[in-house]
Design an enzyme around this catalytic site. Structure first.
Site, mmCIF file in Angstrom:
data_model
loop_
_atom_site.group_PDB
_atom_site.id
_atom_site.type_symbol
_atom_site.label_atom_id
_atom_site.label_comp_id
_atom_site.label_asym_id
_atom_site.label_seq_id
_atom_site.Cartn_x
_atom_site.Cartn_y
_atom_site.Cartn_z
ATOM 1 N N HIS A 1 -8.525 8.777 110.755
ATOM 2 C CA HIS A 1 -7.493 7.751 110.883
ATOM 3 C C HIS A 1 -7.238 7.438 112.359
ATOM 4 C CE1 HIS A 1 -3.617 5.724 109.916
ATOM 5 N NE2 HIS A 1 -3.283 6.210 111.103
ATOM 6 N N GLU A 2 -7.124 8.493 113.163
ATOM 7 C CA GLU A 2 -6.869 8.284 114.586
ATOM 8 C C GLU A 2 -8.076 7.647 115.272
ATOM 9 O OE1 GLU A 2 -4.025 8.415 115.680
ATOM 10 O OE2 GLU A 2 -3.063 9.551 114.093
ATOM 11 N N HIS B 1 -7.995 4.007 114.734
ATOM 12 C CA HIS B 1 -7.118 3.311 115.686
ATOM 13 C C HIS B 1 -7.848 3.058 116.995
ATOM 14 C CE1 HIS B 1 -3.358 2.867 113.744
ATOM 15 N NE2 HIS B 1 -3.187 4.142 113.500
ATOM 16 N N GLU C 1 -1.627 0.113 110.481
ATOM 17 C CA GLU C 1 -1.767 1.400 109.794
ATOM 18 C C GLU C 1 -2.634 1.264 108.541
ATOM 19 O OE1 GLU C 1 -0.929 4.279 110.918
ATOM 20 O OE2 GLU C 1 -0.006 3.436 112.700
#
Lengths: 544, 180
Positions: A170-171, A174, A242
């Protein structure tokens, strides 16, 4: 992957221009109001306010231009100061440190970051760990292209490998989609100052004194003003980022369930509310504050629902996991391996693995005669189930000490005055007395020990913990300080240590030196404390 | 005159298409190199693993020898098809070794072994991710050279389809499950 490098660079420029204009507007408005207030104040104090021409109060065109130029200058200076070394400042405020690769979990985190990077085919990302109990993860990016992923100790101890992988993915999502950079810039504009002030106010004089009360309330006013500005700027960020990052993470790991599970775990635990991390809420995977109109993240239920749909699973999976989570600590940490021999182990001998077979048993005096024995040989105590290196066995350390005779001990035991030996307890560095088995720990290392869950404890420790809790909580209600306050001398500075109970939930009697922030635990006290701390954590999860 | 212009346009188009295809083919080669790096990493890990486990697994010589044999085979394989079978064999040998380790509590608790296990799991994951990346790139490449106008250019320069790096069955997609 999602965007080309050039595209990201182009969007960066637009974004920076936009942010600077916003800053200029904010400063212009502030200066304008201040100027007006100053005029009114000046006139009302030194001149006749009633008869003064009202026109004077509103700035003329020339004044407006001057104010505007001042606003531009301040805004530019602000922007350049804030945008320098953003990650470094954020790490300082969050107390994020580089990983300690001798600890298995940190090595695992590093491996996971590298693995996920292979799936994207992109460049290096550095990992950071925050030494705190709350569960969250964040990513930052600098102007020079350096990117970092940070995870808290609490999260490392709560998640399994695939869940951690999902969080890291997930990071990484980003970072590769470029929105990590915007979030970092936006957060640094006011967040850095908010976080910094909050960190100062945490360590400031106690609120009981008058001066302490005044400084605290002034600081609080400034913090809430900056935090309002921070909320304003941060609300520029789109909540969609997100969802997008979740989607890319699933594409990378092909495992939506693990991400849903980790989001669920994070949402059910302490996410970092009322710490300095609140200022950087948008950087984290789940926001640290409570949800509000200013939320920078979409509602967590919505995110979990989308992920569960992707996994074609229903909520019963998560509920089952919740049960497991409640029983996880505590029960698993009970050491169930049967003890052979019991407490007579020191009288028995050691087996040594040499030339591909086990030899022995040797008694301690026989071992001292063996010339070929080195610290690297594998040994096994008679009747025990564990095999370790000879230098790791506590009773045998003295055998290998003479090799380097000039061992100078850093600290000595406050009870028996023997030198304290370095010991890795839950991979945190501590000092242990070889005679009374007491342990010396600094506050930051104690924090790590309480969060990590690598050790398991025997049944007796659990029983002792129960007893300690029952007995001491009564006393805790009456008075926190025990009436023999000074007993031991601090091994570090030599001053008297205070004896007190650690906390209401973990009422273990400890000696603490308030000057060095260092703790002394007698034998088994640290184990008992860990057990009590775990029980306390479980209760928190259940209450929510 | 018009004909010449038409030929020129077609020529330009062919060149641009050819360049696109070449770029994608290089992406595929790059992805394959990634897989090889990770496979090499796994081959380098195995001697360490065997060294640590040897002291404890005196009665499991066969399992250990299997792993060593599989490693040698995998290192000798050259083309993709051979590699596929050899690496699959190595994966299953490794898995049976890690399964055996579960039965030896003292070995399981050994610090070196824990680190090695973590390294092996990590390498398996890396291989899986590298394969995923490679297969994605191959798929993109294959789609490009099979699509309608592009397929003529591909055929003209004799560019053929690339093979995917497959695994035996779907259960093997999971890295070996080891309780840490």
């Amino acid at each position: 992957m999602a965007y080309s490098f050039v595209e990201i660079q182009k969007r960066k420029t637009y974004f920076i221009v936009f942010l600077t204009i916003l800053l200029i507007i904010i400063y212009f408005a502030t200066i304008w109001i201040l100027w007006l207030a100053a005029k009114i104040y000046f006139v009302s104090v030194f001149m006749d306010f009633q008869n003064f021409p009202k026109k004077f109060f509103f700035p003329s065109f020339k004044e407006n231009v001057i104010l505007f130029i001042i606003a531009i200058k301040i805004a530019l200076i602000h922007f350049f100061i804030s945008s320098k070394n953003m990650s470094k400042k954020i790490f300082y405020i969050l107390k994020a440190e580089p990983m300690d690769l001798s600890y298995l979990k940190h090595q695992q985190l590093k491996n996971i970051i590298d693995e996920v990077l292979i799936a994207t085919g992109s460049s290096q990302i550095e990992g950071r760990v925050i030494n705190t109990a709350f569960c969250n993860a964040f990513s930052t990016a600098d102007f020079d292209g350096k990117v970092y992923i940070g995870v808290t100790e609490g999260l490392l101890s709560k998640l399994n490998r695939s869940q951690l992988e999902a969080v890291v993915a997930h990071e990484v999502a980003h970072i590769i989609s470029g929105d990590c950079f915007y979030t970092t810039v936006v957060c640094s504009m006011f967040g850095i100052y908010e976080g910094f002030l909050e960190r100062i106010s945490e360590n400031l004089v106690p609120i009981e004194t008058v001066s302490g009360f005044i400084t605290k309330s002034i600081l609080y006013c400034i913090i809430s003003f900056i935090s309002a500005l921070n909320n304003l700027v941060v609300s520029l960020l789109s909540q969609q980022r997100e969802f997008r990052a979740d989607a890319i993470a699933v594409k990378l790991t092909r495992n939506p369930l693990a991400l849903a599970e980790s989001l669920y775990i994070i949402s059910k635990t302490w996410r970092g509310k009322s710490t300095a991390s609140e200022a950087f809420s948008p950087l984290f995977i789940v926001e640290t504050k409570d949800a509000s109109e200013f939320s920078t993240h979409p509602p967590i239920e919505e995110r979990i629902n989308i992920l569960m749909n992707m996994a074609h699973a229903d909520h019963s999976v998560l509920e089952k996991m919740m049960e497991n989570m409640y029983f996880r600590t505590g029960n698993i940490r009970k050491d169930t391996t049967p003890k052979i021999g019991g407490k007579t182990k020191t009288q028995k001998g050691w087996f040594i693995f040499k030339d591909n077979k086990w030899q022995g048993p040797f008694s301690f005096s026989e071992l001292t005669q063996l010339n070929w024995l080195t610290g690297d040989h594998l040994i096994c105590r008679e009747g025990a189930l564990t095999v370790k290196k000879a230098c790791e066995d506590f009773d045998l350390i003295s055998l290998f000490k003479p090799l380097h005779k000039e061992v100078s001990y850093k600290y000595s035991c406050p009870h028996c005055y023997h030198g304290l030996e370095e010991l890795k307890y839950e991979w945190a560095s501590t000092y242990r007395c070889p005679i009374c088995k007491g342990i010396l720990v600094s506050r930051s290392e104690l924090n790590k020990i309480l969060i990590r869950e690598e050790r398991s404890f025997s049944e007796e420790i659990f029983q002792q913990a129960e007893m300690v809790k029952k007995e001491k909580q009564e006393r805790f209600r009456k008075i926190q300080q025990i009436h023999t306050p000074f007993v031991l001398n601090c091994p570090k500075c030599g001053k008297k240590m205070r004896r007190r109970l650690f906390s209401y939930e973990a009422p273990v009697e400890i000696d603490v030196c308030i000057w060095c922030d260092i703790f002394w635990f007698d034998a088994e006290e640290l184990d008992i404390m860990q057990v009590l701390y775990d029980q306390n954590l479980n209760k928190d999860i259940l209450l929510e | 005159m018009w004909l010449l212009l038409l030929i020129l346009i077609i020529l330009l188009w062919v060149i641009s298409v050819y360049n696109v295809i070449v770029a994608k083919r290089n992406n595929v080669d790059n992805a394959w190199a990634q897989i090889e790096v990770q496979l090499k990493r796994r081959h380098d890990l195995i001697p360490n693993l065997v060294k640590v486990a040897k002291g404890y697994l005196a009665y499991e010589r066969e399992t250990l020898e299997n792993v060593i044999k599989a490693r040698t085979q995998a290192m000798q394989a050259i083309n993709i098809k051979d590699k596929e079978t050899a690496e699959n064999f190595l994966t299953s040998a490794l898995r049976s070794l890690l399964f055996v380790v579960e039965n030896y509590p003292d070995l399981k608790a050994n610090q070196n072994m824990l680190k090695l296990q973590e390294e092996i799991i990590s390498t398996e994951n890396r291989i899986a991710f590298a394969r995923q990346y490679y297969n994605d790139e191959v798929m993109r490449f294959n789609i490009t050279i099979q699509q309608f106008p592009f397929c003529f250019v591909a055929r003209m320069f004799c560019i053929s389809k690339k093979e995917l790096f497959k695994i035996e069955d779907s259960s093997q997609k999971e890295p070996p499950k080891v309780k840490l």
